[in-house]
Scaffold this active site. Structure first.
Site, mmCIF file in Angstrom:
data_model
loop_
_atom_site.group_PDB
_atom_site.id
_atom_site.type_symbol
_atom_site.label_atom_id
_atom_site.label_comp_id
_atom_site.label_asym_id
_atom_site.label_seq_id
_atom_site.Cartn_x
_atom_site.Cartn_y
_atom_site.Cartn_z
ATOM 1 N N ARG A 49 -0.585 -1.921 -6.900
ATOM 2 C CA ARG A 49 -0.829 -2.980 -5.915
ATOM 3 C C ARG A 49 -1.746 -4.058 -6.499
ATOM 4 O O ARG A 49 -1.474 -5.249 -6.363
ATOM 5 C CB ARG A 49 -1.455 -2.359 -4.659
ATOM 6 C CG ARG A 49 -1.914 -3.348 -3.590
ATOM 7 C CD ARG A 49 -2.342 -2.578 -2.338
ATOM 8 N NE ARG A 49 -3.164 -3.372 -1.446
ATOM 9 C CZ ARG A 49 -2.696 -4.261 -0.569
ATOM 10 N NH1 ARG A 49 -1.403 -4.461 -0.490
ATOM 11 N NH2 ARG A 49 -3.516 -4.924 0.221
ATOM 12 N N LYS B 208 -3.454 -1.338 8.315
ATOM 13 C CA LYS B 208 -4.897 -1.308 8.108
ATOM 14 C C LYS B 208 -5.610 -2.398 8.900
ATOM 15 O O LYS B 208 -6.698 -2.195 9.439
ATOM 16 C CB LYS B 208 -5.188 -1.462 6.615
ATOM 17 C CG LYS B 208 -6.629 -1.174 6.229
ATOM 18 C CD LYS B 208 -6.777 -1.174 4.712
ATOM 19 C CE LYS B 208 -8.209 -0.863 4.313
ATOM 20 N NZ LYS B 208 -8.365 -0.867 2.834
ATOM 21 N N ARG C 254 0.862 -1.174 0.000
ATOM 22 C CA ARG C 254 0.000 0.000 0.000
ATOM 23 C C ARG C 254 0.899 1.225 0.000
ATOM 24 O O ARG C 254 1.961 1.236 0.623
ATOM 25 C CB ARG C 254 -0.905 0.012 1.237
ATOM 26 C CG ARG C 254 -1.880 -1.173 1.312
ATOM 27 C CD ARG C 254 -2.714 -1.111 2.586
ATOM 28 N NE ARG C 254 -3.689 -2.203 2.638
ATOM 29 C CZ ARG C 254 -3.471 -3.379 3.206
ATOM 30 N NH1 ARG C 254 -2.301 -3.623 3.788
ATOM 31 N NH2 ARG C 254 -4.412 -4.316 3.216
ATOM 32 N N HIS D 223 -4.059 -8.962 3.409
ATOM 33 C CA HIS D 223 -5.526 -9.030 3.481
ATOM 34 C C HIS D 223 -5.954 -9.807 4.713
ATOM 35 O O HIS D 223 -5.465 -10.915 4.944
ATOM 36 C CB HIS D 223 -6.090 -9.731 2.236
ATOM 37 C CG HIS D 223 -5.965 -8.930 0.977
ATOM 38 N ND1 HIS D 223 -5.908 -9.507 -0.275
ATOM 39 C CD2 HIS D 223 -5.891 -7.587 0.776
ATOM 40 C CE1 HIS D 223 -5.798 -8.560 -1.193
ATOM 41 N NE2 HIS D 223 -5.788 -7.395 -0.580
ATOM 42 N N HIS E 152 -2.485 2.443 -6.150
ATOM 43 C CA HIS E 152 -3.354 1.304 -5.861
ATOM 44 C C HIS E 152 -3.439 0.362 -7.058
ATOM 45 O O HIS E 152 -3.542 -0.857 -6.886
ATOM 46 C CB HIS E 152 -4.757 1.771 -5.480
ATOM 47 C CG HIS E 152 -5.662 0.640 -5.069
ATOM 48 N ND1 HIS E 152 -5.516 -0.029 -3.860
ATOM 49 C CD2 HIS E 152 -6.701 0.042 -5.705
ATOM 50 C CE1 HIS E 152 -6.419 -0.986 -3.782
ATOM 51 N NE2 HIS E 152 -7.155 -0.963 -4.883
ATOM 52 N N TYR F 83 -8.850 -13.656 -8.171
ATOM 53 C CA TYR F 83 -8.861 -14.833 -9.041
ATOM 54 C C TYR F 83 -10.085 -14.843 -9.951
ATOM 55 O O TYR F 83 -10.063 -15.443 -11.022
ATOM 56 C CB TYR F 83 -8.816 -16.105 -8.192
ATOM 57 C CG TYR F 83 -7.472 -16.363 -7.562
ATOM 58 C CD1 TYR F 83 -6.573 -17.267 -8.127
ATOM 59 C CD2 TYR F 83 -7.072 -15.699 -6.408
ATOM 60 C CE1 TYR F 83 -5.323 -17.494 -7.554
ATOM 61 C CE2 TYR F 83 -5.831 -15.913 -5.831
ATOM 62 C CZ TYR F 83 -4.965 -16.817 -6.410
ATOM 63 O OH TYR F 83 -3.731 -17.036 -5.857
#
Length: 215
Positions: A140, A57, A18, A163, A137, A173
């Site tokens: 990423r 985060k 990030r 995540h 972003h 995916y």
């Protein structure tokens, strides 16, 4: 014209960091000896131009990322070229940020958003084939998509991306195309054929139905 930012652009596309995590990196977070990036905080600047260090985060956001050879060389170049004549500004106990502005303050997400935008605009003003909009972003997300297409284990990719929910990772995916599915099927078929060749070389006979019996 933008070659001085090459290392950062490369790192963003090849680590999935990030942008707030990248901006929060300090010299101590870059372990060149063991080739590890330590991610345990992020740098934010609010509207009143106040700088703050915040936790990652999510709990999953706190992680250690291994460096590839290329990423290692990018960080090494950044550290070697880092100016020493700028003041070292402390933010919430953190000092030694990788990039600082003309006032010595650590650079934040907005700096890199503008640089990517300007680089794309400059390129598109010269070349007929146009680049799309690129943001930190998007760098990423591109990393995540590329790793998914390469067949990386979803749990490994979840860890690398930071995540907390595997569902967020798995959504990547679902963006794969028919061509991706075809390539994966071909890859699996090639692996199966290679296994058969190995078994044949080792004189392993295939299993047949009459080799089994009901007990």
């Amino acid at each position: 014209m933008y070659c001085k930012y090459y290392e950062v652009f490369y790192i963003l596309f090849h680590t999935g960091l990030r942008i707030s995590e990248f901006c929060g990196l300090t010299i101590k977070d870059i372990d060149l000896k063991n080739r590890i990036i330590n991610i345990d905080h992020q740098l934010q600047r609010i509207g009143s131009m106040e700088y703050h260090i915040e936790s990652t985060k999510t709990n999953a956001g706190t992680r250690k990322l291994p460096m590839t050879e290329d990423v290692f060389r990018m960080f090494r170049a950044i550290l070697e070229d880092r100016p020493t004549d700028f003041p070292e500004i402390m933010v919430d106990g953190y000092v030694g940020f990788l990039f600082r502005d003309k006032n010595g303050m650590p650079e934040v997400a907005l700096h890199w958003e503008h640089r990517l935008k300007n680089a794309v605009n400059r390129y598109n003003s010269i070349f007929r084939v146009q680049l799309p909009k690129i943001t930190p972003h998007i760098c990423r997300h591109t990393y995540c998509s590329n790793q998914a297409k390469a067949g990386m284990n979803p749990k490994t990719l979840q860890y690398l991306m930071g995540h907390s929910d595997i569902g967020v990772t798995m959504n990547t995916y679902t963006h794969l195309s028919l061509d991706d599915a075809k390539n994966e099927m071909i890859r699996m078929e090639e692996l199966e054929q290679a296994r058969k060749e190995v078994d044949k070389a080792e004189d392993k006979k295939p299993m047949k139905q009459n080799m089994f019996k009901v007990v």
